[in-house]
Design a protein around this motif. Structure first.
Motif, PDB file in Angstrom:
ATOM      1  N   ARG A  78      10.580  -1.796   9.896  1.00 47.51           N
ATOM      2  CA  ARG A  78      12.025  -1.997   9.800  1.00 47.51           C
ATOM      3  C   ARG A  78      12.702  -1.006  10.745  1.00 47.51           C
ATOM      4  O   ARG A  78      12.019  -0.213  11.395  1.00 47.51           O
ATOM      5  CB  ARG A  78      12.465  -1.810   8.356  1.00 47.51           C
ATOM      6  N   GLU A  79      14.001  -1.026  10.810  1.00 44.31           N
ATOM      7  CA  GLU A  79      14.718  -0.165  11.746  1.00 44.31           C
ATOM      8  C   GLU A  79      14.460   1.321  11.476  1.00 44.31           C
ATOM      9  O   GLU A  79      14.142   2.081  12.389  1.00 44.31           O
ATOM     10  CB  GLU A  79      16.211  -0.464  11.683  1.00 44.31           C
ATOM     11  N   ALA A  80      14.579   1.733  10.234  1.00 42.69           N
ATOM     12  CA  ALA A  80      14.478   3.163   9.899  1.00 42.69           C
ATOM     13  C   ALA A  80      13.107   3.584   9.390  1.00 42.69           C
ATOM     14  O   ALA A  80      12.768   4.759   9.442  1.00 42.69           O
ATOM     15  CB  ALA A  80      15.541   3.531   8.858  1.00 42.69           C
ATOM     16  N   ASP A  81      12.346   2.628   8.859  1.00 44.53           N
ATOM     17  CA  ASP A  81      11.062   2.996   8.264  1.00 44.53           C
ATOM     18  C   ASP A  81      10.054   1.854   8.386  1.00 44.53           C
ATOM     19  O   ASP A  81      10.394   0.769   8.831  1.00 44.53           O
ATOM     20  CB  ASP A  81      11.230   3.410   6.796  1.00 44.53           C
ATOM     21  N   SER A  82       8.841   2.168   8.013  1.00 43.65           N
ATOM     22  CA  SER A  82       7.781   1.159   7.919  1.00 43.65           C
ATOM     23  C   SER A  82       7.179   1.271   6.535  1.00 43.65           C
ATOM     24  O   SER A  82       6.950   2.374   6.034  1.00 43.65           O
ATOM     25  CB  SER A  82       6.699   1.402   8.971  1.00 43.65           C
ATOM     26  N   GLU A  83       6.942   0.119   5.917  1.00 44.53           N
ATOM     27  CA  GLU A  83       6.298   0.099   4.615  1.00 44.53           C
ATOM     28  C   GLU A  83       4.855  -0.341   4.791  1.00 44.53           C
ATOM     29  O   GLU A  83       4.567  -1.296   5.513  1.00 44.53           O
ATOM     30  CB  GLU A  83       6.999  -0.855   3.648  1.00 44.53           C
ATOM     31  N   PHE A  84       3.962   0.393   4.148  1.00 47.31           N
ATOM     32  CA  PHE A  84       2.550   0.060   4.139  1.00 47.31           C
ATOM     33  C   PHE A  84       2.170  -0.376   2.734  1.00 47.31           C
ATOM     34  O   PHE A  84       2.604   0.234   1.757  1.00 47.31           O
ATOM     35  CB  PHE A  84       1.708   1.276   4.549  1.00 47.31           C
ATOM     36  N   ILE A  85       1.380  -1.429   2.648  1.00 50.66           N
ATOM     37  CA  ILE A  85       0.884  -1.919   1.367  1.00 50.66           C
ATOM     38  C   ILE A  85      -0.622  -2.087   1.500  1.00 50.66           C
ATOM     39  O   ILE A  85      -1.103  -2.733   2.439  1.00 50.66           O
ATOM     40  CB  ILE A  85       1.541  -3.260   0.973  1.00 50.66           C
ATOM     41  N   THR A  86      -1.334  -1.475   0.590  1.00 46.53           N
ATOM     42  CA  THR A  86      -2.789  -1.613   0.542  1.00 46.53           C
ATOM     43  C   THR A  86      -3.138  -2.387  -0.716  1.00 46.53           C
ATOM     44  O   THR A  86      -2.689  -2.043  -1.811  1.00 46.53           O
ATOM     45  CB  THR A  86      -3.468  -0.229   0.489  1.00 46.53           C
ATOM     46  N   ILE A  87      -3.934  -3.429  -0.561  1.00 45.21           N
ATOM     47  CA  ILE A  87      -4.420  -4.190  -1.701  1.00 45.21           C
ATOM     48  C   ILE A  87      -5.939  -4.128  -1.675  1.00 45.21           C
ATOM     49  O   ILE A  87      -6.567  -4.516  -0.691  1.00 45.21           O
ATOM     50  CB  ILE A  87      -3.954  -5.661  -1.667  1.00 45.21           C
ATOM     51  N   SER A  88      -6.504  -3.603  -2.755  1.00 42.77           N
ATOM     52  CA  SER A  88      -7.962  -3.602  -2.883  1.00 42.77           C
ATOM     53  C   SER A  88      -8.333  -4.521  -4.035  1.00 42.77           C
ATOM     54  O   SER A  88      -7.579  -4.680  -4.996  1.00 42.77           O
ATOM     55  CB  SER A  88      -8.509  -2.185  -3.109  1.00 42.77           C
ATOM     56  N   TYR A  89      -9.495  -5.133  -3.910  1.00 42.36           N
ATOM     57  CA  TYR A  89      -9.942  -6.156  -4.855  1.00 42.36           C
ATOM     58  C   TYR A  89     -11.196  -5.661  -5.569  1.00 42.36           C
ATOM     59  O   TYR A  89     -12.114  -5.136  -4.942  1.00 42.36           O
ATOM     60  CB  TYR A  89     -10.221  -7.471  -4.120  1.00 42.36           C
TER      61      TYR A  89
ATOM     62  N   ARG B 120       1.831   1.109  -2.450  1.00 45.18           N
ATOM     63  CA  ARG B 120       2.900   0.978  -1.468  1.00 45.18           C
ATOM     64  C   ARG B 120       3.383   2.360  -1.053  1.00 45.18           C
ATOM     65  O   ARG B 120       3.508   3.249  -1.891  1.00 45.18           O
ATOM     66  CB  ARG B 120       4.089   0.218  -2.055  1.00 45.18           C
ATOM     67  N   GLY B 121       3.698   2.509   0.232  1.00 45.73           N
ATOM     68  CA  GLY B 121       4.281   3.753   0.719  1.00 45.73           C
ATOM     69  C   GLY B 121       5.144   3.489   1.939  1.00 45.73           C
ATOM     70  O   GLY B 121       4.872   2.566   2.712  1.00 45.73           O
ATOM     71  N   ARG B 122       6.187   4.314   2.089  1.00 46.77           N
ATOM     72  CA  ARG B 122       7.104   4.165   3.229  1.00 46.77           C
ATOM     73  C   ARG B 122       7.051   5.416   4.104  1.00 46.77           C
ATOM     74  O   ARG B 122       6.999   6.530   3.606  1.00 46.77           O
ATOM     75  CB  ARG B 122       8.538   3.931   2.762  1.00 46.77           C
ATOM     76  N   VAL B 123       7.129   5.188   5.417  1.00 51.09           N
ATOM     77  CA  VAL B 123       7.052   6.246   6.411  1.00 51.09           C
ATOM     78  C   VAL B 123       8.211   6.050   7.391  1.00 51.09           C
ATOM     79  O   VAL B 123       8.583   4.910   7.697  1.00 51.09           O
ATOM     80  CB  VAL B 123       5.704   6.160   7.175  1.00 51.09           C
ATOM     81  N   ALA B 124       8.768   7.161   7.901  1.00 51.99           N
ATOM     82  CA  ALA B 124       9.803   7.058   8.930  1.00 51.99           C
ATOM     83  C   ALA B 124       9.252   6.276  10.116  1.00 51.99           C
ATOM     84  O   ALA B 124       8.083   6.402  10.480  1.00 51.99           O
ATOM     85  CB  ALA B 124      10.253   8.448   9.367  1.00 51.99           C
ATOM     86  N   ALA B 125      10.102   5.458  10.722  1.00 47.49           N
ATOM     87  CA  ALA B 125       9.677   4.563  11.799  1.00 47.49           C
ATOM     88  C   ALA B 125       8.978   5.307  12.935  1.00 47.49           C
ATOM     89  O   ALA B 125       7.992   4.814  13.489  1.00 47.49           O
ATOM     90  CB  ALA B 125      10.873   3.781  12.332  1.00 47.49           C
TER      91      ALA B 125
END
Length: 115
Positions: free
Chosen positions: A54-65, A17-22
């Protein structure tokens, strides 16, 4: 998915998981795909990238199998929970994640290809 691994079912998922400014989210999405997802496509049984804006940021989630912890470790190193930051992650991410989450897959159904 690997041609030789089509019948192999994943037993573990590695979640980052990681968050980036919008205002940088679109740029990071392209960067993450090219430099983070593409290498996983070569090694993992499958990979998914999720994004929540989201308003201030975006969250990215990577799932690898993965078919096993051992297979995951061949990609991630001796400690599969250790983060391998992309070179530009410090430029984009609000905070650098310290670990990933590893979960056993106990059930799967639907159109994932593994059900």
């Amino acid at each position: 998915m690997h041609d030789g691994k089509k019948n192999v079912k994943p037993v573990v998922a590695r979640i980052w998981r990681g968050r980036v400014a919008a205002d940088r989210a679109d740029e990071y999405a392209d960067y993450l795909y090219e430099h983070g997802i593409r290498p996983l496509e070569e090694k993992a049984l499958g990979v998914q990238l999720f994004r929540e804006d989201r308003e201030a940021d975006s969250e990215f989630i990577t799932i690898s199998y993965w078919e096993s912890i051992e297979a995951m470790s061949r990609f991630a190193g001796d400690d599969p929970t250790r983060i391998h930051h992309l070179p530009r992650d410090p430029e984009f991410l609000i905070e650098l994640p310290k670990t990933v989450q590893i979960l056993a897959i106990t059930a799967s159904s639907g159109r994932t290809g593994w059900g």
